[in-house]
Write an enzyme that holds these catalytic residues in place. Structure first.
Site, PDB file in Angstrom:
ATOM      1  N   LYS A  72      -0.258  -6.757  -7.716  1.00 25.86           N
ATOM      2  CA  LYS A  72      -0.572  -8.022  -6.819  1.00 25.86           C
ATOM      3  C   LYS A  72      -1.834  -8.560  -7.308  1.00 25.86           C
ATOM      4  CE  LYS A  72      -1.628 -10.199  -3.129  1.00 25.86           C
ATOM      5  NZ  LYS A  72      -2.787  -9.606  -2.758  1.00 25.86           N
ATOM      6  N   VAL A  90       4.682  -5.591  -4.196  1.00 26.79           N
ATOM      7  CA  VAL A  90       5.871  -5.809  -3.290  1.00 26.79           C
ATOM      8  C   VAL A  90       5.811  -6.976  -2.583  1.00 26.79           C
ATOM      9  CG1 VAL A  90       6.715  -4.480  -1.255  1.00 26.79           C
ATOM     10  CG2 VAL A  90       5.547  -3.016  -3.013  1.00 26.79           C
ATOM     11  N   SER A 100      -2.320  -8.250   3.322  1.00 27.84           N
ATOM     12  CA  SER A 100      -3.141  -7.942   4.363  1.00 27.84           C
ATOM     13  C   SER A 100      -3.352  -9.376   5.035  1.00 27.84           C
ATOM     14  CB  SER A 100      -4.268  -7.164   4.559  1.00 27.84           C
ATOM     15  OG  SER A 100      -3.963  -5.851   3.865  1.00 27.84           O
ATOM     16  N   HIS A 147       0.902  -1.052  -0.185  1.00 26.77           N
ATOM     17  CA  HIS A 147       0.142  -0.008   0.007  1.00 26.77           C
ATOM     18  C   HIS A 147       0.913   1.217   0.088  1.00 26.77           C
ATOM     19  CE1 HIS A 147      -2.668  -2.821   2.139  1.00 26.77           C
ATOM     20  NE2 HIS A 147      -3.658  -2.602   1.249  1.00 26.77           N
TER      21      HIS A 147
HETATM   22  P1  AMP Z   1      -6.282  -4.023  -0.497  1.00 27.84           P
HETATM   23  O1  AMP Z   1      -6.151  -3.219   0.849  1.00 27.84           O
HETATM   24  O2  AMP Z   1      -6.002  -5.455  -0.399  1.00 27.84           O
HETATM   25  O3  AMP Z   1      -7.585  -4.003  -0.994  1.00 27.84           O
HETATM   26  O4  AMP Z   1      -5.141  -3.587  -1.566  1.00 27.84           O
HETATM   27  C1  AMP Z   1      -5.387  -2.024  -1.842  1.00 27.84           C
HETATM   28  C2  AMP Z   1      -4.491  -1.782  -3.178  1.00 27.84           C
HETATM   29  O5  AMP Z   1      -3.196  -2.084  -2.770  1.00 27.84           O
HETATM   30  C3  AMP Z   1      -4.746  -2.721  -4.127  1.00 27.84           C
HETATM   31  O6  AMP Z   1      -4.630  -1.891  -5.424  1.00 27.84           O
HETATM   32  C4  AMP Z   1      -3.800  -3.849  -4.252  1.00 27.84           C
HETATM   33  O7  AMP Z   1      -3.614  -4.428  -5.360  1.00 27.84           O
HETATM   34  C5  AMP Z   1      -2.671  -2.938  -3.536  1.00 27.84           C
HETATM   35  N1  AMP Z   1      -1.690  -4.020  -3.074  1.00 27.84           N
HETATM   36  C6  AMP Z   1      -1.887  -4.988  -2.254  1.00 27.84           C
HETATM   37  N2  AMP Z   1      -0.789  -5.885  -1.852  1.00 27.84           N
HETATM   38  C7  AMP Z   1       0.202  -5.280  -2.567  1.00 27.84           C
HETATM   39  C8  AMP Z   1       1.446  -5.508  -2.926  1.00 27.84           C
HETATM   40  N3  AMP Z   1       2.116  -6.699  -2.177  1.00 27.84           N
HETATM   41  N4  AMP Z   1       2.192  -5.041  -3.745  1.00 27.84           N
HETATM   42  C9  AMP Z   1       1.616  -4.039  -4.618  1.00 27.84           C
HETATM   43  N5  AMP Z   1       0.305  -3.734  -4.326  1.00 27.84           N
HETATM   44  C10 AMP Z   1      -0.617  -4.081  -3.365  1.00 27.84           C
END
Ligand code: AMP
Length: 286
Positions: A155, A182, A192, A37
């Site tokens: 991701k 990442v 998460s 994030h």
């Molecule tokens: P989430 O909180 O899981 O809905 O993710 C929010 C944003 O963060 C989304 O656009 C995800 O693709 C991005 N995201 C989650 N994990 C990663 C990661 N390891 N590397 C890059 N972006 C991520």
């Protein structure tokens, strides 16, 4: 950092900023923030006058047996990470504010001829309704935030591909930035949900990225029969995880499975390790 919970108040504030000619960068999240994030937030900070992050665990994208209730919500820590990342606005609506009594419009995606909609393939097969929930909340957030640029992670590859098409088909005047995945030191894609994993599970989960990297190396080494390569990768991964939902080599834009190699391809997988569902992908350049 200003925290706003009311959608109408947020929309008014965003309109005001637009009136002042300020560019708005938006990073939607479900919280439980990690370095993945933060990489999105840093890109947003570099490219925009104003950075807006949202934290909303969106109930409509969770299946009835999924982890909506137990999804981590470490709010104080998230707030402090967002402040450190110099975020200007945190939008943190309640479920009631986003889905008030009587809420009934959703964003759908149709099949095209015999080709099933991106909603229904890959993760969509295993999480019916998930991408409908994602497309609906993304649409609502775009209307409220009115961003110039939005930041998503590679991701969640299928999510990013769907958002790309959503922006195009529904004429959102927003630039989509997709940032690289990442990873933790061993290669595990940050998520998460990784916090559900015990040290032993985490160790087993390393097989996911290892297999994808192996597949990419094999392809580069001249193993170009995609069907065989895919099956070999599945054979490697299958014994290491509790359930291998899918592993596919697909077109990077349409996500259709490929029989023949292309200049760019994506290998995507979803696995379950001790009840935790994990996804990962790599891009392959021929
Ligand atoms: P989430 O909180 O899981 O809905 O993710 C929010 C944003 O963060 C989304 O656009 C995800 O693709 C991005 N995201 C989650 N994990 C990663 C990661 N390891 N590397 C890059 N972006 C991520």
């Amino acid at each position: 950092m200003k925290e706003i919970r009311n959608p109408k108040v947020l929309a008014e504030e965003m309109s005001r900023l637009h009136g002042q000619g300020k560019s708005i960068g938006f990073v939607p999240t479900m919280g439980a923030l990690h370095e993945g994030h933060l990489s999105l937030l840093r890109a947003a900070r570099r490219e925009n006058a104003v950075v807006v992050a949202s934290i909303f665990v969106n109930p409509t994208q969770f299946g009835p047996k999924e982890d909506f209730r137990r999804y981590p919500r470490p709010l104080a820590k998230d707030r402090s990470l967002l402040k450190k990342a110099k975020v200007d606005y945190l939008f943190r609506p309640s479920v009631q504010a986003m889905y008030p009594e009587g809420f009934s419009f959703f964003v759908g995606m149709e099949d095209r001829g015999r080709r099933p909609a991106m909603f229904r393939i890959l993760c969509g097969k295993f999480r019916p309704g998930h991408f409908r929930g994602v497309a609906t909340i993304v649409t609502k957030l775009f209307h409220l935030v009115q961003p110039d640029r939005v930041y998503f992670g590679a991701k969640d590859y299928q999510q990013a591909a769907i958002v790309r098409q959503l922006i195009r088909d529904l004429h959102f005047a927003v630039a989509l930035r997709i940032l690289p995945t990442v990873r933790e030191k061993g290669g595990l894609a940050m998520s998460s949900r990784n916090r559900y994993l015990s040290p032993r599970d985490r160790n087993r989960a390393l097989a996911i990225s290892e297999t994808l990297f192996w597949l990419r190396r094999e392809f580069r080494g001249g193993r170009h029969d995609l069907g065989r390569l895919r099956r070999a990768a599945m054979r490697r991964l299958h014994p290491k995880v509790d359930h291998l939902e899918y592993l596919e080599i697909v077109d990077p834009v349409t996500l259709q499975s490929l029989r023949w190699r292309k200049r760019r391809m994506a290998a995507l997988t979803a696995c379950v390790v001790n009840k935790t569902r994990l996804i990962d992908n790599v891009i392959i350049h021929a």
